[in-house]
Scaffold this active site. Structure first.
Site, PDB file in Angstrom:
ATOM      1  N   GLN A 204       0.812  -1.214   0.000  1.00  0.00           N
ATOM      2  CA  GLN A 204       0.000   0.000   0.000  1.00  0.00           C
ATOM      3  C   GLN A 204       0.847   1.266   0.000  1.00  0.00           C
ATOM      4  OE1 GLN A 204      -2.244  -0.725   3.609  1.00  0.00           O
ATOM      5  NE2 GLN A 204      -0.385  -1.410   4.622  1.00  0.00           N
TER       6      GLN A 204
ATOM      7  N   GLY B 240      -1.921 -12.486   7.895  1.00  0.00           N
ATOM      8  CA  GLY B 240      -2.737 -12.944   9.015  1.00  0.00           C
ATOM      9  C   GLY B 240      -3.718 -14.037   8.630  1.00  0.00           C
TER      10      GLY B 240
ATOM     11  N   ASP C  69       0.778  -0.488  13.539  1.00  0.00           N
ATOM     12  CA  ASP C  69       1.226   0.748  14.194  1.00  0.00           C
ATOM     13  C   ASP C  69       1.467   0.548  15.686  1.00  0.00           C
ATOM     14  OD1 ASP C  69      -1.506   1.225  15.513  1.00  0.00           O
ATOM     15  OD2 ASP C  69      -2.040   1.180  13.396  1.00  0.00           O
TER      16      ASP C  69
ATOM     17  N   ASP D 222      -7.353  -5.497  13.677  1.00  0.00           N
ATOM     18  CA  ASP D 222      -7.286  -4.047  13.463  1.00  0.00           C
ATOM     19  C   ASP D 222      -6.841  -3.821  12.022  1.00  0.00           C
ATOM     20  OD1 ASP D 222      -7.015  -1.336  13.577  1.00  0.00           O
ATOM     21  OD2 ASP D 222      -5.147  -1.354  14.722  1.00  0.00           O
ATOM     22  N   SER D 223      -7.803  -3.900  11.120  1.00  0.00           N
ATOM     23  CA  SER D 223      -7.439  -3.878   9.698  1.00  0.00           C
ATOM     24  C   SER D 223      -7.847  -2.561   9.050  1.00  0.00           C
ATOM     25  CB  SER D 223      -8.163  -5.011   8.986  1.00  0.00           C
ATOM     26  OG  SER D 223      -9.543  -4.782   9.043  1.00  0.00           O
ATOM     27  N   THR D 224      -7.355  -2.374   7.843  1.00  0.00           N
ATOM     28  CA  THR D 224      -7.817  -1.261   7.023  1.00  0.00           C
ATOM     29  C   THR D 224      -9.215  -1.615   6.503  1.00  0.00           C
ATOM     30  OG1 THR D 224      -6.599  -2.320   5.236  1.00  0.00           O
ATOM     31  CG2 THR D 224      -5.529  -0.451   6.285  1.00  0.00           C
TER      32      THR D 224
HETATM   33  N1  AG3 Z   1      -7.773   0.911  11.082  1.00  0.00           N
HETATM   34  C1  AG3 Z   1      -9.110   1.192  10.664  1.00  0.00           C
HETATM   35  C2  AG3 Z   1      -9.254   2.457   9.893  1.00  0.00           C
HETATM   36  C3  AG3 Z   1     -10.493   2.542   9.102  1.00  0.00           C
HETATM   37  C4  AG3 Z   1     -10.681   3.876   8.484  1.00  0.00           C
HETATM   38  N2  AG3 Z   1     -11.644   3.832   7.462  1.00  0.00           N
HETATM   39  C5  AG3 Z   1     -12.247   4.872   6.896  1.00  0.00           C
HETATM   40  N3  AG3 Z   1     -12.044   6.076   7.342  1.00  0.00           N
HETATM   41  N4  AG3 Z   1     -13.072   4.642   5.915  1.00  0.00           N
HETATM   42  C6  AG3 Z   1      -7.108   1.809  11.920  1.00  0.00           C
HETATM   43  C7  AG3 Z   1      -5.757   1.337  12.336  1.00  0.00           C
HETATM   44  C8  AG3 Z   1      -5.324   1.966  13.606  1.00  0.00           C
HETATM   45  N5  AG3 Z   1      -4.467   1.144  14.349  1.00  0.00           N
END
Ligand code: AG3
Length: 280
Positions: free
Chosen positions: A33, A140, A88, A157-159
């Protein structure tokens, strides 16, 4: 730089958030990414993956505390915890606040996210050297398939579920999660906004229900995620996630036993969300 804005590209919502920024601190492309770190006027430093804000220095604790502590306190004695994503380190920091934890394995596919976070977000990536932490840069979805009856708690804790993160919201993945959990294990994953991503929330919940006897949904407000009203989906084998099993003995800025109890959707409204009568 005067009046310079970073414009977020939410992958689903046809709206754009803009943040006034003073500096671009990092821009790079990993194997998976695009990664950016920018200095914003109001929220401090922000981590951006594929154009989407993941967290900000100023308010990351709302998300990290709320994704971690409800399931950790629903469980009576969480010792062995698996975090998928979360490169992170924000979730790891919260998990390791629990004295019961003997081992926390963090599996994030993207090594660059770990490195960039260590460099630019030392207060988030502050627990990577804890002796109880194991950091792995692996897939994962593949990792979890090798474990049966192993973890007390699994936190994803994913995107957003587009591209390589989509698989982490499927029925097949939840089957592996169920198997990798011990007999009283509990799972939680971030499941998008009830405003812009309701279809995803419902799909997510249905896939969990195919695998777990107890499924639930709670929310909190995250002003840097489109829709703000952000949801978290729980799959549990035994524990009622609405109930707290132990003393809340960790230091937090937002999470508390009262917040925990009030975060879950009231049962009637929850039913409406699931059966589609809330859809607007
Ligand atoms: N992960 C989820 C972020 C999702 C944001 N999505 C959005 N704004 N459409 C965050 C990771 C933090 N450790």
């Amino acid at each position: 730089m005067k009046d310079v804005y970073f414009m977020e590209r939410d992958p689903y919502a046809p709206i754009r958030h803009c943040y006034g920024i003073s500096k671009i601190l990092y821009e790079g492309k990993s194997k998976y990414q695009e990664i950016q770190v920018v200095e914003s006027h109001y929220f401090g430093k922000m981590l951006i993956l594929d154009g989407v804000v993941q967290f900000t220095e100023k308010n990351e604790f709302f998300y990290h505390e709320m994704l971690t502590h409800p399931v950790m306190f629903a469980h009576k004695n969480p010792q062995n915890v698996l975090i998928i994503g979360g490169g992170d380190g924000g979730i790891l920091r919260e998990v390791l606040k629990h004295k019961t934890v003997k081992k926390a394995v963090l599996v994030d596919i993207d090594k660059d996210v770990v490195e960039v976070s260590k460099k630019f977000f030392p207060t988030v990536a502050c627990s990577m050297d804890d002796p109880r932490a194991i950091i792995l840069n692996e897939d994962g979805f593949k990792y979890i398939q090798d474990y049966k009856n192993e973890f007390d708690v699994i936190i994803v804790d994913s995107t957003d579920p587009v591209g390589f993160a989509h698989v982490l919201t499927t029925e097949e993945f939840f089957k592996y999660v169920f198997e990798a959990l011990k007999e009283d294990g509990i799972y939680v994953g971030q499941s998008e906004s009830l405003h812009y991503h309701l279809d995803i929330v419902v799909r997510f919940q249905k896939a969990l229900k195919k695998n777990f006897p107890i499924v639930d949904l709670y929310t909190t407000v995250i002003p840097v995620y489109a829709g703000y009203w952000w949801s978290f989906s729980v799959g549990s084998k035994v524990y009622n996630p609405r109930e707290i099993s132990r003393d809340v003995d960790v230091e937090t800025r937002f999470y508390s036993d009262e917040i925990h109890k009030n975060a879950f959707l009231p049962p009637n409204f929850y039913q409406k969300v699931l059966n589609g009568t809330f859809k607007y």
